[in-house]
Write a protein that holds these residues in place. Sequence first.
Motif, PDB file in Angstrom:
ATOM      1  N   ASP A  70      29.613  35.660  38.535  1.00  0.00           N
ATOM      2  CA  ASP A  70      30.289  36.954  38.457  1.00  0.00           C
ATOM      3  C   ASP A  70      30.714  37.470  39.830  1.00  0.00           C
ATOM      4  O   ASP A  70      31.548  38.382  39.899  1.00  0.00           O
ATOM      5  N   PHE A  71      30.141  36.933  40.904  1.00  0.00           N
ATOM      6  CA  PHE A  71      30.381  37.516  42.226  1.00  0.00           C
ATOM      7  C   PHE A  71      31.865  37.497  42.597  1.00  0.00           C
ATOM      8  O   PHE A  71      32.422  38.518  43.022  1.00  0.00           O
ATOM      9  N   VAL A  72      32.517  36.352  42.453  1.00  0.00           N
ATOM     10  CA  VAL A  72      33.925  36.239  42.839  1.00  0.00           C
ATOM     11  C   VAL A  72      34.790  37.158  41.980  1.00  0.00           C
ATOM     12  O   VAL A  72      35.700  37.833  42.483  1.00  0.00           O
ATOM     13  N   ILE A  73      34.494  37.226  40.688  1.00  0.00           N
ATOM     14  CA  ILE A  73      35.266  38.089  39.785  1.00  0.00           C
ATOM     15  C   ILE A  73      35.070  39.552  40.146  1.00  0.00           C
ATOM     16  O   ILE A  73      36.028  40.333  40.201  1.00  0.00           O
ATOM     17  N   LEU A  79      38.319  44.723  44.847  1.00  0.00           N
ATOM     18  CA  LEU A  79      39.263  44.772  45.960  1.00  0.00           C
ATOM     19  C   LEU A  79      40.687  45.071  45.478  1.00  0.00           C
ATOM     20  O   LEU A  79      41.421  45.824  46.130  1.00  0.00           O
ATOM     21  N   ILE A  80      41.074  44.511  44.345  1.00  0.00           N
ATOM     22  CA  ILE A  80      42.423  44.763  43.840  1.00  0.00           C
ATOM     23  C   ILE A  80      42.607  46.238  43.509  1.00  0.00           C
ATOM     24  O   ILE A  80      43.611  46.862  43.893  1.00  0.00           O
ATOM     25  N   ILE A  81      41.638  46.830  42.821  1.00  0.00           N
ATOM     26  CA  ILE A  81      41.732  48.251  42.483  1.00  0.00           C
ATOM     27  C   ILE A  81      41.702  49.107  43.747  1.00  0.00           C
ATOM     28  O   ILE A  81      42.450  50.090  43.879  1.00  0.00           O
ATOM     29  N   SER A  82      40.855  48.737  44.716  1.00  0.00           N
ATOM     30  CA  SER A  82      40.763  49.493  45.960  1.00  0.00           C
ATOM     31  C   SER A  82      42.067  49.442  46.746  1.00  0.00           C
ATOM     32  O   SER A  82      42.561  50.464  47.240  1.00  0.00           O
ATOM     33  N   ASN A 247      39.148  43.781  27.974  1.00  0.00           N
ATOM     34  CA  ASN A 247      39.751  43.813  29.316  1.00  0.00           C
ATOM     35  C   ASN A 247      38.711  43.652  30.412  1.00  0.00           C
ATOM     36  O   ASN A 247      38.955  43.994  31.573  1.00  0.00           O
ATOM     37  N   LEU A 248      37.536  43.107  30.043  1.00  0.00           N
ATOM     38  CA  LEU A 248      36.440  42.990  31.008  1.00  0.00           C
ATOM     39  C   LEU A 248      36.775  42.034  32.148  1.00  0.00           C
ATOM     40  O   LEU A 248      36.185  42.121  33.228  1.00  0.00           O
ATOM     41  N   ASP A 249      37.706  41.134  31.930  1.00  0.00           N
ATOM     42  CA  ASP A 249      38.085  40.192  32.992  1.00  0.00           C
ATOM     43  C   ASP A 249      38.664  40.909  34.211  1.00  0.00           C
ATOM     44  O   ASP A 249      38.566  40.389  35.332  1.00  0.00           O
ATOM     45  N   VAL A 250      39.277  42.066  34.014  1.00  0.00           N
ATOM     46  CA  VAL A 250      39.878  42.804  35.128  1.00  0.00           C
ATOM     47  C   VAL A 250      39.166  44.130  35.393  1.00  0.00           C
ATOM     48  O   VAL A 250      39.360  44.740  36.454  1.00  0.00           O
ATOM     49  N   SER A 251      38.354  44.595  34.451  1.00  0.00           N
ATOM     50  CA  SER A 251      37.700  45.901  34.619  1.00  0.00           C
ATOM     51  C   SER A 251      36.278  45.805  35.145  1.00  0.00           C
ATOM     52  O   SER A 251      35.681  46.812  35.521  1.00  0.00           O
ATOM     53  N   ASN A 252      35.716  44.604  35.181  1.00  0.00           N
ATOM     54  CA  ASN A 252      34.331  44.437  35.624  1.00  0.00           C
ATOM     55  C   ASN A 252      34.272  44.495  37.152  1.00  0.00           C
ATOM     56  O   ASN A 252      34.620  43.543  37.850  1.00  0.00           O
ATOM     57  N   VAL A 253      33.845  45.642  37.688  1.00  0.00           N
ATOM     58  CA  VAL A 253      33.751  45.855  39.131  1.00  0.00           C
ATOM     59  C   VAL A 253      32.285  46.029  39.510  1.00  0.00           C
ATOM     60  O   VAL A 253      31.402  46.053  38.649  1.00  0.00           O
ATOM     61  N   PHE A 254      32.024  46.167  40.802  1.00  0.00           N
ATOM     62  CA  PHE A 254      30.641  46.247  41.282  1.00  0.00           C
ATOM     63  C   PHE A 254      29.880  47.412  40.638  1.00  0.00           C
ATOM     64  O   PHE A 254      28.723  47.250  40.233  1.00  0.00           O
TER      65      PHE A 254
END
Length: 302
Positions: A70-73, A79-82, A247-254
Amino acid sequence: MQKTQRLNRFKQLWPFYVLAAPGIIYFLVFHYVPMSGLVLAFKDYSPFKGIVDSPWVGLTNFRDFFSTSDFVILLKNTLIISFLNLGVYFPFTVLLAIMLNEIRMLTFKRFSQTIVYLPHFLSWVVIYGITISFFGPSGVINHYLEQWFGGGANFLVSNEWFRPLVILQSIWKDAGWGTIIFLAALAGINPELYEAAKVDGANRLQNIWNITLPGIKSTIVVLLLLRLGSSLDSNFMQIFLMSNGLNLDVSNVFDLFVYHIGLEQFNYSFAITVGMFKSIVSLILVVSANYAARLLGEEGIF
């Protein structure tokens, strides 16, 4: 002698110290004292054993975190959202502040400022409800899409639409509030500069480019540096409401990962490890950006 001078200075400034005391106490209690809990990142914490008696595991939690799939994802999504916030939301607040500053009718200017400030006081739950009303399966947008094109779109469960919707929400809710500091900086620009430019035949766009933007450049740099400090901090409530299993592939953040690991799975040590990693990276980003700003001739924040 120095002790006497300090005492006299304290007697002169004691009202200011009293005014600052609540803020200082707040940061001490809620920001500095909890930092002692970072020791749990190096322990296998158990609520039954407590912080002191929980066994030390050294850097095991960090190794497990960096080696997880999960770390890379998580890093990519965060970073993309930031960077979308830095590249879209932040410039929009500057543009909006300049647009409000260019309004000459005082009554209309105040009315416009009030309108763009109001969404800031709405909770993210209300914002999410408004989003569903517009972009949900039976929302306004899909209603017109079905009428005009014969079919709608799954905005709220789509990987492609998650990030645009998140940025759109941030702009609508907080862009107006983010203009306050820029408007204060714009008010400090000498009006004689605009008058001199007008005599020279400069138009409004030339005034903005040659006077307005240079006048608030230092403010932009400082706020950008402060925003870099929280670049790995996503708006948890916003992401939590907008995320779902599709949409967890793009919404899963730290922040969302910490919530699931720490509060749902009770793995407190691992959750604190993730938070500590975020803090260290944010510190490196701020120090590096501040150093770069100083090289470019700006004051920076320290």
